[in-house]
Design an enzyme around this catalytic site. Sequence first.
Site: not given
Ligand code: NAP
Length: 287
Positions: A236, A168, A93
Amino acid sequence: MKTAFLGLGGMGHGMAANLAKAGLLTGVYNRTRSKADDFAAEHGVTACENPVDACENAQAIVICVSADADVLEMIDAITAGLNDSHTVIDCSTVASDTAREAAQRVGRAGAHFVDAPVSGGTEGAKNAKLSIMVGADDAVFEAVQPVLSAMGSSITHMGPVGAGQATKAVNQIMVAGINQAVCEAMRFAKAVDLPLDKVVDVVGSGAAGNWFVNHRGKTMVADNYAPGFKLKHHHKDLGICAHMAEQNGGRLPLAAATRADYEQLMADGYGDEDISALYRRRSDLFD
Ligand code: NAP
């Protein structure tokens, strides 16, 4: 369509697993290597040391990382290996402007770009039940159908690149209001001494029912805020929404209030908790 996956976080892990089940996944990359190794061992794909290697045999490259700068960092890391046989699909997102910037950067290498943010939580990611909002050219949208349908159950083409992220933003504004309403109502339910799980069941199946109360109501009232959706990520997103509203001469009072609540929760050390941790803040409503 052979697919690589970059970013195996709470969402990416389930989405990549569904691509593996569909027989599309070739390689994965995660910044923290151990997560990629564990995933690769479980799903029989290659865990790569860097993002370029993960893309080597792929036609589609799915990215799901945290925020705008992280997406552009991933894009810059892979552009050297891209050509016109590749399509980059970003499911993170981020702002519509970031999607357009990413499209330009991959476009310079001849590759295509799709913004495909998702909704449906970690449960939807795991069960391939995500709602996917897509911004892309018509032909590119058609071409990536096999990849998107392996991860989601509702896939909607909203317009050109950037339109997926704009949709979104609508979703995230709505989630802010729903979170506020559910937390306030459940604090009230507690104050009037009702059996809280029963309240969740009965209102969740009536006119006030919604995804959030049904999936987070019972954990919230048990003071369990494991993510789920980290509130620092929603914070964010609401910043992106505020900026877009401003660009269009408007404002978003409910989203702004929720963002301020998250700021306080982050200052108190709860940024990695689920957005239902807003329930902590609403303890201020009753003695
Ligand atoms: P998360 O659990 O915090 O995972 C973040 C992922 O991004 C991890 O694999 C992290 O790697 C990687 N990452 C972050 N910064 C990076 C960088 N600079 N270089 C390389 N890898 C990086 O987050 P999430 O819940 O999966 O969410 C991911 C995205 O989907 C976000 O944009 C969020 O807003 C969106 N989203 C989330 C949900 C939800 O319910 N969780 C629903 C819809 C959309 P590491 O493992 O090394 O930290």
